[in-house]
Design a protein around this motif. Structure first.
Motif, PDB file in Angstrom:
ATOM      1  N   SER A 142       0.848  -1.204   0.000  1.00  0.00           N
ATOM      2  CA  SER A 142       0.000   0.000   0.000  1.00  0.00           C
ATOM      3  C   SER A 142       0.876   1.244   0.000  1.00  0.00           C
ATOM      4  O   SER A 142       1.990   1.215   0.513  1.00  0.00           O
ATOM      5  CB  SER A 142      -0.800   0.014   1.296  1.00  0.00           C
ATOM      6  OG  SER A 142      -2.115   0.325   1.038  1.00  0.00           O
ATOM      7  N   ASP A 143       0.317   2.327  -0.529  1.00  0.00           N
ATOM      8  CA  ASP A 143       1.014   3.614  -0.386  1.00  0.00           C
ATOM      9  C   ASP A 143       0.812   4.102   1.031  1.00  0.00           C
ATOM     10  O   ASP A 143      -0.191   3.791   1.677  1.00  0.00           O
ATOM     11  CB  ASP A 143       0.375   4.648  -1.327  1.00  0.00           C
ATOM     12  CG  ASP A 143       0.684   4.346  -2.778  1.00  0.00           C
ATOM     13  OD1 ASP A 143      -0.047   4.875  -3.649  1.00  0.00           O
ATOM     14  OD2 ASP A 143       1.632   3.582  -3.053  1.00  0.00           O
TER      15      ASP A 143
ATOM     16  N   GLU B 198      -7.731  -0.913   4.415  1.00  0.00           N
ATOM     17  CA  GLU B 198      -6.430  -1.573   4.502  1.00  0.00           C
ATOM     18  C   GLU B 198      -6.130  -2.358   3.249  1.00  0.00           C
ATOM     19  O   GLU B 198      -4.990  -2.425   2.799  1.00  0.00           O
ATOM     20  CB  GLU B 198      -6.428  -2.530   5.681  1.00  0.00           C
ATOM     21  CG  GLU B 198      -5.475  -2.097   6.760  1.00  0.00           C
ATOM     22  CD  GLU B 198      -5.317  -3.086   7.856  1.00  0.00           C
ATOM     23  OE1 GLU B 198      -6.260  -3.224   8.641  1.00  0.00           O
ATOM     24  OE2 GLU B 198      -4.258  -3.705   7.900  1.00  0.00           O
ATOM     25  N   VAL B 199      -7.140  -2.987   2.687  1.00  0.00           N
ATOM     26  CA  VAL B 199      -6.932  -3.830   1.522  1.00  0.00           C
ATOM     27  C   VAL B 199      -6.722  -2.999   0.257  1.00  0.00           C
ATOM     28  O   VAL B 199      -5.989  -3.389  -0.643  1.00  0.00           O
ATOM     29  CB  VAL B 199      -8.135  -4.789   1.348  1.00  0.00           C
ATOM     30  CG1 VAL B 199      -8.100  -5.470   0.008  1.00  0.00           C
ATOM     31  CG2 VAL B 199      -8.156  -5.797   2.459  1.00  0.00           C
ATOM     32  N   ASN B 200      -7.331  -1.829   0.198  1.00  0.00           N
ATOM     33  CA  ASN B 200      -7.209  -0.983  -0.989  1.00  0.00           C
ATOM     34  C   ASN B 200      -5.794  -0.407  -1.071  1.00  0.00           C
ATOM     35  O   ASN B 200      -5.323   0.256  -0.149  1.00  0.00           O
ATOM     36  CB  ASN B 200      -8.253   0.136  -0.911  1.00  0.00           C
ATOM     37  CG  ASN B 200      -8.347   0.917  -2.201  1.00  0.00           C
ATOM     38  OD1 ASN B 200      -7.340   1.307  -2.785  1.00  0.00           O
ATOM     39  ND2 ASN B 200      -9.562   1.135  -2.658  1.00  0.00           N
ATOM     40  N   LEU B 201      -5.120  -0.660  -2.199  1.00  0.00           N
ATOM     41  CA  LEU B 201      -3.723  -0.253  -2.324  1.00  0.00           C
ATOM     42  C   LEU B 201      -3.564   1.253  -2.468  1.00  0.00           C
ATOM     43  O   LEU B 201      -2.559   1.820  -2.068  1.00  0.00           O
ATOM     44  CB  LEU B 201      -3.090  -0.923  -3.547  1.00  0.00           C
ATOM     45  CG  LEU B 201      -2.852  -2.409  -3.440  1.00  0.00           C
ATOM     46  CD1 LEU B 201      -2.391  -2.950  -4.774  1.00  0.00           C
ATOM     47  CD2 LEU B 201      -1.820  -2.716  -2.388  1.00  0.00           C
ATOM     48  N   CYS B 203      -5.322   3.549  -1.072  1.00  0.00           N
ATOM     49  CA  CYS B 203      -5.623   4.254   0.165  1.00  0.00           C
ATOM     50  C   CYS B 203      -4.379   4.261   1.045  1.00  0.00           C
ATOM     51  O   CYS B 203      -3.794   3.209   1.301  1.00  0.00           O
ATOM     52  CB  CYS B 203      -6.782   3.517   0.856  1.00  0.00           C
ATOM     53  SG  CYS B 203      -7.203   4.200   2.412  1.00  0.00           S
ATOM     54  N   LEU B 204      -3.972   5.436   1.492  1.00  0.00           N
ATOM     55  CA  LEU B 204      -2.751   5.519   2.291  1.00  0.00           C
ATOM     56  C   LEU B 204      -2.975   4.898   3.673  1.00  0.00           C
ATOM     57  O   LEU B 204      -4.022   5.078   4.286  1.00  0.00           O
ATOM     58  CB  LEU B 204      -2.342   6.985   2.479  1.00  0.00           C
ATOM     59  CG  LEU B 204      -2.022   7.805   1.228  1.00  0.00           C
ATOM     60  CD1 LEU B 204      -1.569   9.190   1.627  1.00  0.00           C
ATOM     61  CD2 LEU B 204      -0.966   7.143   0.388  1.00  0.00           C
ATOM     62  N   GLU B 205      -1.953   4.168   4.166  1.00  0.00           N
ATOM     63  CA  GLU B 205      -2.035   3.610   5.515  1.00  0.00           C
ATOM     64  C   GLU B 205      -1.942   4.731   6.542  1.00  0.00           C
ATOM     65  O   GLU B 205      -2.585   4.700   7.578  1.00  0.00           O
ATOM     66  CB  GLU B 205      -0.888   2.631   5.743  1.00  0.00           C
ATOM     67  CG  GLU B 205      -0.852   1.460   4.790  1.00  0.00           C
ATOM     68  CD  GLU B 205      -1.833   0.375   5.172  1.00  0.00           C
ATOM     69  OE1 GLU B 205      -2.286  -0.336   4.276  1.00  0.00           O
ATOM     70  OE2 GLU B 205      -2.162   0.259   6.355  1.00  0.00           O
ATOM     71  N   ARG B 230      -2.931   9.748  -2.546  1.00  0.00           N
ATOM     72  CA  ARG B 230      -2.042  10.665  -3.262  1.00  0.00           C
ATOM     73  C   ARG B 230      -2.914  11.510  -4.166  1.00  0.00           C
ATOM     74  O   ARG B 230      -3.912  11.032  -4.696  1.00  0.00           O
ATOM     75  CB  ARG B 230      -1.060   9.881  -4.128  1.00  0.00           C
ATOM     76  CG  ARG B 230       0.017   9.192  -3.364  1.00  0.00           C
ATOM     77  CD  ARG B 230       0.826   8.339  -4.276  1.00  0.00           C
ATOM     78  NE  ARG B 230       1.612   9.144  -5.189  1.00  0.00           N
ATOM     79  CZ  ARG B 230       2.432   8.642  -6.096  1.00  0.00           C
ATOM     80  NH1 ARG B 230       2.544   7.359  -6.214  1.00  0.00           N
ATOM     81  NH2 ARG B 230       3.139   9.414  -6.875  1.00  0.00           N
TER      82      ARG B 230
END
Lengths: 267, 294
Positions: A142-143, B198-201, B203-205, B230
């Motif tokens: 993840s970003d 969390e699973v969505n790439l 989406c920033l942690e 971003r």
């Protein structure tokens, strides 16, 4: 060593000759890569059964990879004289913020070495390795944003780590490289480790045979409340002194020591 | 004929012609000097200024130097500059009154240049207009809206009102407004949404997604779920996360309710009268309905 682990110690990287109209297939963790050489083009296929790097992800045995049934990732026109493809490991292209699944505390005056692993990229190239065809990550991360405010900082990758303290507990995984991170707390207050910002693009890769892929060691020293120093060691880490140099860093740092705010390295 | 030639040669040797020639030479020299100065000024400020600022300086330097030479040329020709300046003074007062707005725009433009809230290439929002900045000129700013229209906004408007620069910072928050049925467990919905983020790439942690319970709405429990992305991925994440929320809610049996109203006849009034209508449209004895057969 189990059968699965033994299979994983056979290096997946190297130069492979491909005859015309033939296909080379390699497996790295849950990532399958196929390279087919045709008369006028080279086709790259890949499939990853488990892409996302999450704390609950368990590495399962991937399903068989049949090139004709897979999606084409890229088609490349290369010189007709090319007959070998090289696969080499590469580290992430951005710093990786890695979070312990369970945060821990380093008391004042104490130091600890944690083993943190980050996913590997696979670089496919011809002409040994000057013409890069593709760079495929073994696991997608993840970003995330790492910085004191939402206005200043940098975009990084987010990863999870079990933050193992003992070498023997490290699982052997061909799709991840281990970085020993020594954390020293020289301040007067305890240091809570909730995340570590690893400068991955500055690290090189070493192959330690049965022990998998490693990078140089990194030392983070907390001098005072808010000041920290990051040092990147030279050469293979002490735990695997016999490890052979495999690939250089993506970016060459102009110095080996970085003085920074604590918040820029450890959170 | 001879007299005429004589007069011509006398005239040619006269002072007037000499002055005239000097004036022409001054103008030409002025033009060349101005061009050379502009070129060297451009080289000096190559990396320091933005595109429109360079244009401004170029024009200012060129016309400044050229005008100086023109004035001395006029002086050579015998014009009294004092009178010219006096007339120019009165003229400028008249112009000043007439061009208040333009002057205000000009000065606002200079302040904007100094403040630099945005640059060419940024995306800004002024009142209801959102667009990419094409040029920051003396009197106005030119935008290209996302539906490819050209908008000219006077600098005065920019100084007087709020201007939002959408591309100033690298990350942006997306606020998702959701409503869930009253019967749902808020804690469970929270877990589902956080796991989704969390699973969505994209989406920033970090910064961490926010779950805010906004209140008991008319038809639903109102929730705001905010995720960070971003700037470049803003639209992609916004679309993908709405889809994923819908799928996750369906998979977990979480209802997103339609707006609905409950009607009460009141506690002291009779209940609402209800007529039972059968399949063929026949009604029972006392109700109102239409028969389709019989």
């Amino acid at each position: 060593m189990t059968e699965a682990e033994r299979k994983h110690t056979i290096p997946w990287w190297g130069e492979f000759a491909i005859s015309p109209d033939a296909t080379v297939v390699r497996q790295v963790g849950s990532l399958w890569i196929g390279v087919r050489r045709l008369t006028r083009e080279w086709q790259i296929f890949s499939r990853n059964d488990e892409t996302k790097d999450l704390p609950w992800t368990e590495t399962a045995e991937p399903l068989p990879f049949v090139v004709d049934e897979e999606k084409v990732l890229g088609r490349h026109i290369v010189g007709s004289g090319q007959s070998t493809v090289s696969l080499s490991p590469l580290l992430a292209d951005r710093p990786v913020v890695t979070r312990p699944v369970v945060p821990f505390v380093v008391q004042p005056g104490q130091e600890s070495t944690v083993f943190v692993s980050t996913p590997i990229w696979v670089r496919l190239a011809v002409e040994s390795p000057s013409v890069v065809l593709e760079e495929i990550p073994c696991q997608l991360m993840s970003d995330t944003w790492f910085g004191p405010t939402t206005m200043e900082g940098e975009i990084c990758y987010a990863s999870w780590t079990s933050c193992r303290l003992r070498l023997e507990e490290l699982p052997l995984r061909p799709h991840r490289a281990v970085t020993p991170v020594k954390i020293k707390n020289e301040a007067d207050t305890p240091l809570l480790l909730e995340k570590i910002n690893l400068p991955v693009p500055f690290l090189a890769i070493y192959s330690a045979g049965d022990s998998g892929l490693w990078t140089q060691g990194v030392t983070m020293i907390r001098r005072r409340e808010d000041a920290a120093v990051l040092e990147i060691s030279d050469g293979a880490p002490d735990m695997v002194p016999e490890a052979a140099f495999l690939a250089g860093p993506r970016k060459t740092p102009d110095r080996k020591t970085f003085i920074s705010k604590l918040s820029a390295l450890i959170g | 004929m001879n007299t005429w030639l004589l007069r011509l040669s006398e005239f040619a040797a006269g002072e007037q012609v000499l002055s005239g020639l000097k004036a022409v030479v001054l103008v030409l020299v002025g033009f060349v000097v101005a061009k050379i100065t502009v070129r060297s000024a451009e080289k000096m400020m190559a990396g320091h200024l933005a595109v429109h600022e360079k244009l401004l300086v170029r024009r200012a330097v060129f016309y400044g130097i050229f005008l100086l030479f023109i004035f001395s040329a006029l002086h050579q020709l015998g014009f009294d500059l004092g009178v010219l300046l006096g007339a120019a003074g009165i003229f400028s007062v008249a112009i000043g009154f007439a061009s208040q707005t333009s002057a205000s725009n000009l000065i606002s433009g200079l302040f904007l240049l100094g403040e630099r809230p945005f640059a060419v290439g940024d995306v800004i929002k002024v009142s209801e207009i959102t667009g990419e900045v094409l040029a920051v000129d003396l009197l106005s700013v030119k935008l290209r809206t996302f539906d490819n229209l050209y908008v000219r906004i006077p600098n005065e408007t920019m100084i007087k009102s709020e201007v939002t620069t959408l591309t100033k910072f690298p990350i942006r928050r997306i606020d998702l407004q959701l409503g869930i049925a009253y019967k749902e467990d808020i804690g469970r919905v929270r877990t589902v949404l956080l796991r989704l983020a969390e699973v969505n790439l994209l989406c920033l942690e970090e910064p961490k997604p926010l779950f805010i319970f906004k209140g008991f709405g008319d038809s639903s429990l109102d929730i705001q779920f905010s995720v960070w992305a971003r700037r470049e991925n803003f639209l992609d994440l916004r679309n993908s996360i709405y889809e994923e929320i819908k799928l996750a809610f369906d998979a977990n049996g979480i209802e997103i309710p339609f707006p609905h109203l409950s009607l009460y006849a009141g506690s002291v009034t009779d209940p609402f009268p209800v007529t039972m209508v059968d399949v063929q449209g026949r009604t029972n004895a006392r109700g109102i309905g239409t028969s389709t057969s019989d």
